[in-house]
Design a protein around this motif. Structure first.
Motif, PDB file in Angstrom:
ATOM      1  N   ILE A   6      -2.003  50.479  -3.184  1.00 40.62           N
ATOM      2  CA  ILE A   6      -0.831  51.298  -2.660  1.00 40.62           C
ATOM      3  C   ILE A   6       0.257  51.211  -3.868  1.00 40.62           C
ATOM      4  O   ILE A   6       0.836  52.376  -4.340  1.00 40.62           O
ATOM      5  CB  ILE A   6       0.097  50.816  -1.312  1.00 40.62           C
ATOM      6  N   ASN A   7       0.370  50.219  -4.539  1.00 44.42           N
ATOM      7  CA  ASN A   7       1.274  50.161  -5.689  1.00 44.42           C
ATOM      8  C   ASN A   7       0.602  50.826  -6.910  1.00 44.42           C
ATOM      9  O   ASN A   7       1.381  51.587  -7.616  1.00 44.42           O
ATOM     10  CB  ASN A   7       1.677  48.551  -6.113  1.00 44.42           C
ATOM     11  N   ILE A   8      -0.456  50.781  -7.100  1.00 44.98           N
ATOM     12  CA  ILE A   8      -1.025  51.824  -8.191  1.00 44.98           C
ATOM     13  C   ILE A   8      -0.702  53.128  -7.666  1.00 44.98           C
ATOM     14  O   ILE A   8      -0.844  54.016  -8.629  1.00 44.98           O
ATOM     15  CB  ILE A   8      -2.657  51.146  -8.324  1.00 44.98           C
ATOM     16  N   LEU A   9      -1.373  53.645  -6.395  1.00 43.77           N
ATOM     17  CA  LEU A   9      -1.289  54.792  -6.198  1.00 43.77           C
ATOM     18  C   LEU A   9       0.335  55.505  -6.326  1.00 43.77           C
ATOM     19  O   LEU A   9       0.548  56.543  -6.739  1.00 43.77           O
ATOM     20  CB  LEU A   9      -1.484  55.065  -4.828  1.00 43.77           C
ATOM     21  N   ALA A  10       1.170  54.617  -5.935  1.00 40.29           N
ATOM     22  CA  ALA A  10       2.601  55.043  -6.100  1.00 40.29           C
ATOM     23  C   ALA A  10       2.897  55.063  -7.426  1.00 40.29           C
ATOM     24  O   ALA A  10       3.664  56.052  -8.171  1.00 40.29           O
ATOM     25  CB  ALA A  10       3.603  54.055  -5.423  1.00 40.29           C
ATOM     26  N   ALA A  18       5.858  54.083   0.266  1.00 43.36           N
ATOM     27  CA  ALA A  18       6.033  54.521   2.108  1.00 43.36           C
ATOM     28  C   ALA A  18       5.177  55.550   2.319  1.00 43.36           C
ATOM     29  O   ALA A  18       4.680  55.842   3.275  1.00 43.36           O
ATOM     30  CB  ALA A  18       7.392  54.518   2.388  1.00 43.36           C
ATOM     31  N   ASP A  19       4.949  56.551   1.275  1.00 41.31           N
ATOM     32  CA  ASP A  19       4.094  57.768   1.388  1.00 41.31           C
ATOM     33  C   ASP A  19       2.812  57.225   1.711  1.00 41.31           C
ATOM     34  O   ASP A  19       1.977  58.129   2.236  1.00 41.31           O
ATOM     35  CB  ASP A  19       4.175  58.526   0.192  1.00 41.31           C
ATOM     36  N   ASP A  26      -6.148  61.003   4.588  1.00 40.21           N
ATOM     37  CA  ASP A  26      -6.952  61.431   3.460  1.00 40.21           C
ATOM     38  C   ASP A  26      -5.924  61.658   2.408  1.00 40.21           C
ATOM     39  O   ASP A  26      -5.036  62.753   2.412  1.00 40.21           O
ATOM     40  CB  ASP A  26      -7.856  62.744   3.937  1.00 40.21           C
ATOM     41  N   LEU A  27      -6.011  61.165   1.274  1.00 40.71           N
ATOM     42  CA  LEU A  27      -5.364  61.308   0.149  1.00 40.71           C
ATOM     43  C   LEU A  27      -5.214  62.713  -0.509  1.00 40.71           C
ATOM     44  O   LEU A  27      -4.056  63.062  -1.045  1.00 40.71           O
ATOM     45  CB  LEU A  27      -5.391  60.199  -0.922  1.00 40.71           C
ATOM     46  N   PHE A  28      -6.400  63.434  -0.522  1.00 40.43           N
ATOM     47  CA  PHE A  28      -6.526  64.659  -1.112  1.00 40.43           C
ATOM     48  C   PHE A  28      -6.097  65.880  -0.540  1.00 40.43           C
ATOM     49  O   PHE A  28      -5.409  66.607  -0.827  1.00 40.43           O
ATOM     50  CB  PHE A  28      -7.887  64.623  -1.504  1.00 40.43           C
ATOM     51  N   THR A  29      -6.315  65.764   1.090  1.00 41.05           N
ATOM     52  CA  THR A  29      -5.884  67.101   1.785  1.00 41.05           C
ATOM     53  C   THR A  29      -4.468  66.859   2.064  1.00 41.05           C
ATOM     54  O   THR A  29      -3.974  67.945   2.260  1.00 41.05           O
ATOM     55  CB  THR A  29      -6.734  66.833   3.142  1.00 41.05           C
ATOM     56  N   SER A  30      -3.942  65.545   1.856  1.00 37.52           N
ATOM     57  CA  SER A  30      -2.544  65.746   2.285  1.00 37.52           C
ATOM     58  C   SER A  30      -1.685  65.981   0.882  1.00 37.52           C
ATOM     59  O   SER A  30      -0.454  66.102   1.148  1.00 37.52           O
ATOM     60  CB  SER A  30      -2.144  63.980   2.802  1.00 37.52           C
ATOM     61  N   GLY A  31      -2.414  66.010  -0.086  1.00 40.26           N
ATOM     62  CA  GLY A  31      -1.711  66.439  -1.376  1.00 40.26           C
ATOM     63  C   GLY A  31      -1.299  65.192  -2.109  1.00 40.26           C
ATOM     64  O   GLY A  31      -0.499  65.342  -3.080  1.00 40.26           O
ATOM     65  N   LEU A  32      -1.402  64.061  -1.607  1.00 44.41           N
ATOM     66  CA  LEU A  32      -0.889  62.765  -2.335  1.00 44.41           C
ATOM     67  C   LEU A  32      -1.637  62.476  -3.488  1.00 44.41           C
ATOM     68  O   LEU A  32      -1.119  61.917  -4.300  1.00 44.41           O
ATOM     69  CB  LEU A  32      -0.957  61.375  -1.371  1.00 44.41           C
ATOM     70  N   LEU A  33      -2.714  63.003  -3.856  1.00 46.39           N
ATOM     71  CA  LEU A  33      -3.805  62.674  -4.904  1.00 46.39           C
ATOM     72  C   LEU A  33      -4.460  63.971  -5.209  1.00 46.39           C
ATOM     73  O   LEU A  33      -4.781  64.847  -4.457  1.00 46.39           O
ATOM     74  CB  LEU A  33      -4.821  61.534  -4.335  1.00 46.39           C
ATOM     75  N   ASP A  34      -4.372  64.167  -6.531  1.00 47.70           N
ATOM     76  CA  ASP A  34      -5.071  65.443  -7.279  1.00 47.70           C
ATOM     77  C   ASP A  34      -5.909  64.857  -8.233  1.00 47.70           C
ATOM     78  O   ASP A  34      -6.156  63.601  -8.279  1.00 47.70           O
ATOM     79  CB  ASP A  34      -4.190  66.210  -7.677  1.00 47.70           C
TER      80      ASP A  34
END
Length: 79
Positions: A6-10, A18-19, A26-34
């Motif tokens: 989570i820290n790496i993603l943030a 917290a996101d 799903d990190l891709f469909t939620s738009g959190l990861l591209d």
């Protein structure tokens, strides 16, 4: 391990940790990861956990949730 991921993603996305509170989201469909953030994520996982994930072998469906990322990292560590 999830907290580290989570820290790496943030850090990678510039978002608040917290996101990423839902490990099954799903990190891709939620738009959190591209795609650009994915490369940074893989480099962060390499630095933090010592695992190698060639971008050419990256399958989005195997890395789209925090739970799956954790599972893949553990598999790579034990390989």
């Amino acid at each position: 391990m999830q907290e580290q991921i989570i820290n790496i993603l943030a850090d990678t996305t510039g978002r608040d940790a917290a996101d990423f509170s839902d490990a099954s989201q799903d990190l891709f469909t939620s738009g959190l990861l591209d795609s650009m953030a994915t490369v940074s994520l893989l480099l962060g996982l390499q630095d933090e956990f010592g695992v190698q994930v060639p971008v050419s072998e990256f399958d989005r469906s195997q890395w789209n949730t925090i739970e799956k990322i954790e599972q893949r990292v553990k598999e790579l560590q034990n390989a």
